[in-house]
Write an enzyme that holds these catalytic residues in place. Structure first.
Site, PDB file in Angstrom:
ATOM      1  N   HIS A   1     -39.917 -99.259  32.125  1.00 44.88           N
ATOM      2  CA  HIS A   1     -39.849 -97.795  32.186  1.00 44.88           C
ATOM      3  C   HIS A   1     -39.597 -97.181  30.808  1.00 44.88           C
ATOM      4  O   HIS A   1     -39.945 -96.027  30.566  1.00 44.88           O
ATOM      5  CB  HIS A   1     -38.780 -97.355  33.186  1.00 44.88           C
ATOM      6  CG  HIS A   1     -38.991 -97.969  34.526  1.00 44.88           C
ATOM      7  ND1 HIS A   1     -40.061 -97.642  35.334  1.00 44.88           N
ATOM      8  CD2 HIS A   1     -38.301 -98.919  35.188  1.00 44.88           C
ATOM      9  CE1 HIS A   1     -40.008 -98.357  36.436  1.00 44.88           C
ATOM     10  NE2 HIS A   1     -38.944 -99.155  36.375  1.00 44.88           N
TER      11      HIS A   1
ATOM     12  N   ASP B   1     -31.784 -68.708  38.172  1.00 45.72           N
ATOM     13  CA  ASP B   1     -32.212 -67.321  38.309  1.00 45.72           C
ATOM     14  C   ASP B   1     -31.448 -66.697  39.469  1.00 45.72           C
ATOM     15  O   ASP B   1     -30.508 -67.303  40.004  1.00 45.72           O
ATOM     16  CB  ASP B   1     -33.733 -67.223  38.479  1.00 45.72           C
ATOM     17  CG  ASP B   1     -34.252 -67.735  39.821  1.00 45.72           C
ATOM     18  OD1 ASP B   1     -33.452 -68.240  40.649  1.00 45.72           O
ATOM     19  OD2 ASP B   1     -35.464 -67.635  40.048  1.00 45.72           O
TER      20      ASP B   1
ATOM     21  N   ILE C   1     -39.303 -75.366  41.453  1.00 43.41           N
ATOM     22  CA  ILE C   1     -40.564 -75.678  40.778  1.00 43.41           C
ATOM     23  C   ILE C   1     -40.730 -74.860  39.502  1.00 43.41           C
ATOM     24  O   ILE C   1     -40.953 -75.413  38.419  1.00 43.41           O
ATOM     25  CB  ILE C   1     -41.763 -75.470  41.727  1.00 43.41           C
ATOM     26  CG1 ILE C   1     -41.672 -76.441  42.910  1.00 43.41           C
ATOM     27  CG2 ILE C   1     -43.078 -75.653  40.979  1.00 43.41           C
ATOM     28  CD1 ILE C   1     -42.633 -76.132  44.053  1.00 43.41           C
ATOM     29  N   GLY C   2     -40.631 -73.553  39.608  1.00 44.99           N
ATOM     30  CA  GLY C   2     -40.850 -72.697  38.439  1.00 44.99           C
ATOM     31  C   GLY C   2     -39.897 -73.002  37.308  1.00 44.99           C
ATOM     32  O   GLY C   2     -40.309 -73.129  36.144  1.00 44.99           O
TER      33      GLY C   2
ATOM     34  N   HIS D   1     -36.208 -94.408  36.811  1.00 48.10           N
ATOM     35  CA  HIS D   1     -37.527 -94.700  36.252  1.00 48.10           C
ATOM     36  C   HIS D   1     -37.975 -93.709  35.184  1.00 48.10           C
ATOM     37  O   HIS D   1     -38.766 -94.074  34.316  1.00 48.10           O
ATOM     38  CB  HIS D   1     -38.574 -94.739  37.362  1.00 48.10           C
ATOM     39  CG  HIS D   1     -38.465 -95.962  38.214  1.00 48.10           C
ATOM     40  ND1 HIS D   1     -39.423 -96.305  39.135  1.00 48.10           N
ATOM     41  CD2 HIS D   1     -37.508 -96.930  38.301  1.00 48.10           C
ATOM     42  CE1 HIS D   1     -39.068 -97.433  39.745  1.00 48.10           C
ATOM     43  NE2 HIS D   1     -37.900 -97.824  39.257  1.00 48.10           N
ATOM     44  N   ASN D   2     -37.533 -92.466  35.265  1.00 48.73           N
ATOM     45  CA  ASN D   2     -38.034 -91.429  34.352  1.00 48.73           C
ATOM     46  C   ASN D   2     -36.996 -90.947  33.346  1.00 48.73           C
ATOM     47  O   ASN D   2     -37.307 -90.121  32.495  1.00 48.73           O
ATOM     48  CB  ASN D   2     -38.555 -90.228  35.140  1.00 48.73           C
ATOM     49  CG  ASN D   2     -39.507 -90.631  36.248  1.00 48.73           C
ATOM     50  OD1 ASN D   2     -39.240 -90.387  37.411  1.00 48.73           O
ATOM     51  ND2 ASN D   2     -40.606 -91.269  35.898  1.00 48.73           N
TER      52      ASN D   2
ATOM     53  N   ARG E   1     -33.765 -72.298  48.062  1.00 47.23           N
ATOM     54  CA  ARG E   1     -34.386 -71.935  49.338  1.00 47.23           C
ATOM     55  C   ARG E   1     -34.965 -73.155  50.048  1.00 47.23           C
ATOM     56  O   ARG E   1     -35.541 -73.033  51.115  1.00 47.23           O
ATOM     57  CB  ARG E   1     -35.473 -70.887  49.104  1.00 47.23           C
ATOM     58  CG  ARG E   1     -34.909 -69.583  48.562  1.00 47.23           C
ATOM     59  CD  ARG E   1     -35.992 -68.593  48.225  1.00 47.23           C
ATOM     60  NE  ARG E   1     -35.401 -67.346  47.729  1.00 47.23           N
ATOM     61  CZ  ARG E   1     -35.992 -66.530  46.890  1.00 47.23           C
ATOM     62  NH1 ARG E   1     -37.214 -66.812  46.428  1.00 47.23           N
ATOM     63  NH2 ARG E   1     -35.390 -65.427  46.495  1.00 47.23           N
TER      64      ARG E   1
ATOM     65  N   ARG F   1     -42.842 -96.149  29.222  1.00 42.19           N
ATOM     66  CA  ARG F   1     -43.388 -94.952  29.856  1.00 42.19           C
ATOM     67  C   ARG F   1     -42.679 -93.691  29.372  1.00 42.19           C
ATOM     68  O   ARG F   1     -43.314 -92.668  29.126  1.00 42.19           O
ATOM     69  CB  ARG F   1     -43.302 -95.100  31.370  1.00 42.19           C
ATOM     70  CG  ARG F   1     -44.198 -96.240  31.848  1.00 42.19           C
ATOM     71  CD  ARG F   1     -43.910 -96.661  33.259  1.00 42.19           C
ATOM     72  NE  ARG F   1     -44.741 -97.817  33.589  1.00 42.19           N
ATOM     73  CZ  ARG F   1     -44.499 -98.619  34.602  1.00 42.19           C
ATOM     74  NH1 ARG F   1     -43.469 -98.395  35.391  1.00 42.19           N
ATOM     75  NH2 ARG F   1     -45.289 -99.644  34.833  1.00 42.19           N
TER      76      ARG F   1
ATOM     77  N   CYS G   1     -33.712 -72.490  40.979  1.00 48.13           N
ATOM     78  CA  CYS G   1     -34.416 -71.252  41.329  1.00 48.13           C
ATOM     79  C   CYS G   1     -34.717 -71.330  42.826  1.00 48.13           C
ATOM     80  O   CYS G   1     -34.124 -72.152  43.530  1.00 48.13           O
ATOM     81  CB  CYS G   1     -35.673 -71.046  40.473  1.00 48.13           C
ATOM     82  SG  CYS G   1     -37.054 -72.169  40.764  1.00 48.13           S
TER      83      CYS G   1
END
Length: 165
Positions: free
Chosen positions: A136, A11, A72-73, A101-102, A112, A139, A68
């Site tokens: 993993h 963004d 988070i967003g 792991h993911n 920021r 999962r 961004c």
């Protein structure tokens, strides 16, 4: 590496960092596509989280990097796309383990939150890490079952391991 393609999206808050990371990632030997935004004019992060997420989920790109203000967003937006495992990262340990792991296929950064030099280190660590597999894998399969809204597959995976009803 070399043939791997990475989609970038940001963004307005992430635009300046994206503009610095794209040439850096190219120096690491990756093919890069910029899916926007193209300016610092105010825009909505869900547009670019969705755009990059859909491109990665459709296998048009191997990986995605989204930015961004906080990361988070845009990571929440990307994670709404089935098949996306976006990790919002602001330090090296999480960069490595989000892949190990993911099996994260999208990296989210906060312009920021991290400066350019730290962002470069995070990106390099993330790109140089790979999925460990093993325990993993189950999962990640559970996450995939949730993406697909396949409750029976999810329950089967859980029951096989944890004997939970």
């Amino acid at each position: 590496m070399g043939n791997e393609k990475i989609a970038f999206g940001a963004d307005h808050a992430g635009y300046p960092l994206k503009q610095k990371l794209i040439p850096y990632v190219k120096t690491l030997g990756y093919q890069v596509a910029d899916l926007g935004t193209d300016a610092t004019d105010s825009t909505d992060y869900p547009i670019y989280g969705k755009k990059v997420g859909e491109a990665v989920a459709a296998h048009e790109f191997d990986l995605g990097i989204i930015i961004c203000g906080t990361g988070i967003g845009i990571s929440i937006a990307a994670n709404k796309v089935p098949g996306v495992r976006a990790a919002c990262v602001s330090e090296l340990y999480s960069a490595e383990y989000s892949k190990r792991h993911n099996d994260a296929n999208v990296l989210a950064l906060g312009a920021r939150v991290v400066d350019v030099e730290l962002a470069k280190k995070i990106v390099k660590k993330w790109l140089n890490s790979s999925f460990d597999g093993g325990r993993h894998t189950r999962r990640v399969k559970e996450i995939i079952a949730e993406d697909r809204k396949d409750e029976s597959a999810f329950k089967k995976l859980v029951l096989e391991t944890h004997k939970i009803s």
